[in-house]
Write a protein that holds these residues in place. Structure first.
Motif, PDB file in Angstrom:
ATOM      1  N   PRO A 159      55.353  58.057  37.372  1.00  0.00           N
ATOM      2  CA  PRO A 159      55.391  58.181  38.832  1.00  0.00           C
ATOM      3  C   PRO A 159      56.372  57.183  39.445  1.00  0.00           C
ATOM      4  O   PRO A 159      56.926  56.328  38.757  1.00  0.00           O
ATOM      5  CB  PRO A 159      53.953  57.845  39.231  1.00  0.00           C
ATOM      6  CG  PRO A 159      53.513  56.869  38.175  1.00  0.00           C
ATOM      7  CD  PRO A 159      54.172  57.335  36.903  1.00  0.00           C
ATOM      8  N   LYS A 216      56.715  64.077  37.714  1.00  0.00           N
ATOM      9  CA  LYS A 216      55.918  63.411  38.763  1.00  0.00           C
ATOM     10  C   LYS A 216      56.806  62.718  39.787  1.00  0.00           C
ATOM     11  O   LYS A 216      56.576  62.825  40.989  1.00  0.00           O
ATOM     12  CB  LYS A 216      54.972  62.371  38.147  1.00  0.00           C
ATOM     13  CG  LYS A 216      53.808  62.922  37.418  1.00  0.00           C
ATOM     14  CD  LYS A 216      52.974  61.790  36.807  1.00  0.00           C
ATOM     15  CE  LYS A 216      51.931  62.349  35.879  1.00  0.00           C
ATOM     16  NZ  LYS A 216      51.237  61.287  35.144  1.00  0.00           N
ATOM     17  N   ARG A 217      57.787  61.975  39.321  1.00  0.00           N
ATOM     18  CA  ARG A 217      58.646  61.205  40.230  1.00  0.00           C
ATOM     19  C   ARG A 217      59.399  62.110  41.202  1.00  0.00           C
ATOM     20  O   ARG A 217      59.646  61.736  42.338  1.00  0.00           O
ATOM     21  CB  ARG A 217      59.601  60.321  39.440  1.00  0.00           C
ATOM     22  CG  ARG A 217      60.460  61.074  38.430  1.00  0.00           C
ATOM     23  CD  ARG A 217      61.056  60.099  37.410  1.00  0.00           C
ATOM     24  NE  ARG A 217      61.769  60.737  36.346  1.00  0.00           N
ATOM     25  CZ  ARG A 217      61.247  61.040  35.162  1.00  0.00           C
ATOM     26  NH1 ARG A 217      59.976  60.815  34.910  1.00  0.00           N
ATOM     27  NH2 ARG A 217      61.988  61.580  34.220  1.00  0.00           N
ATOM     28  N   GLU A 268      56.687  63.632  43.711  1.00  0.00           N
ATOM     29  CA  GLU A 268      56.289  62.597  44.676  1.00  0.00           C
ATOM     30  C   GLU A 268      57.384  62.353  45.705  1.00  0.00           C
ATOM     31  O   GLU A 268      57.101  62.207  46.898  1.00  0.00           O
ATOM     32  CB  GLU A 268      55.957  61.290  43.953  1.00  0.00           C
ATOM     33  CG  GLU A 268      54.665  61.345  43.176  1.00  0.00           C
ATOM     34  CD  GLU A 268      54.399  60.072  42.390  1.00  0.00           C
ATOM     35  OE1 GLU A 268      55.304  59.218  42.259  1.00  0.00           O
ATOM     36  OE2 GLU A 268      53.268  59.929  41.906  1.00  0.00           O
TER      37      GLU A 268
END
Length: 138
Positions: free
Chosen positions: A28, A54-55, A58
């Motif tokens: 993340p 995820k990164r 997000e």
């Protein structure tokens, strides 16, 4: 006329440690990554498409909180193979790393994909998305 914004994900812990963070390390954003995004402002958009990492998700959620995000597998990060989640200090004595450096970064990452394969995959995915947008009149 359509406008497209290509946005790289914000900062992760691995980025701060100068690691090869690619397709296998699904980490993340770190605190610095969240803070950096607080300073960014983008116009309202109709559509957001993101890598499945995820990164990336997000980053998209923070920049475009009111827009549904479509995940596009072809935009997944490069597969760094044996170099994944390692940095220069950990790789500098590795003969495969030196061979990759000497190739001017054109060889495939050992156990991963080549920079050209990565580019071709992303371009094909982007072309597919643009075709879809045109057909659906976004």
């Amino acid at each position: 006329m359509s406008k497209f914004y290509l946005i790289r994900h914000s900062i992760t812990k691995g980025n701060l440690e100068k690691r090869y963070i690619g397709a296998k390390t699904d980490e993340p954003l770190c605190k610095a990554g969240y803070e950096l995004l607080k300073e960014k402002h983008y116009p309202k958009v109709e559509k957001v498409i993101a890598s499945p990492m995820k990164r990336c998700i997000e980053t998209a959620q923070l920049l475009f909180p009111d827009t549904q995000i479509q995940i596009e597998e072809s935009l997944r990060e490069c597969d760094f193979g044996e170099f994944e989640n390692k940095n220069y200090q950990e790789l500098k004595d590795n003969p495969k790393y030196q061979e990759w450096i000497d190739s001017m970064a054109t060889l495939a990452f050992p156990g991963g994909e080549s920079p050209q394969q990565f580019k071709d995959r992303c371009i094909a995915g982007f072309d597919k998305m643009v075709d879809t947008w045109i057909r659906r009149h976004y």
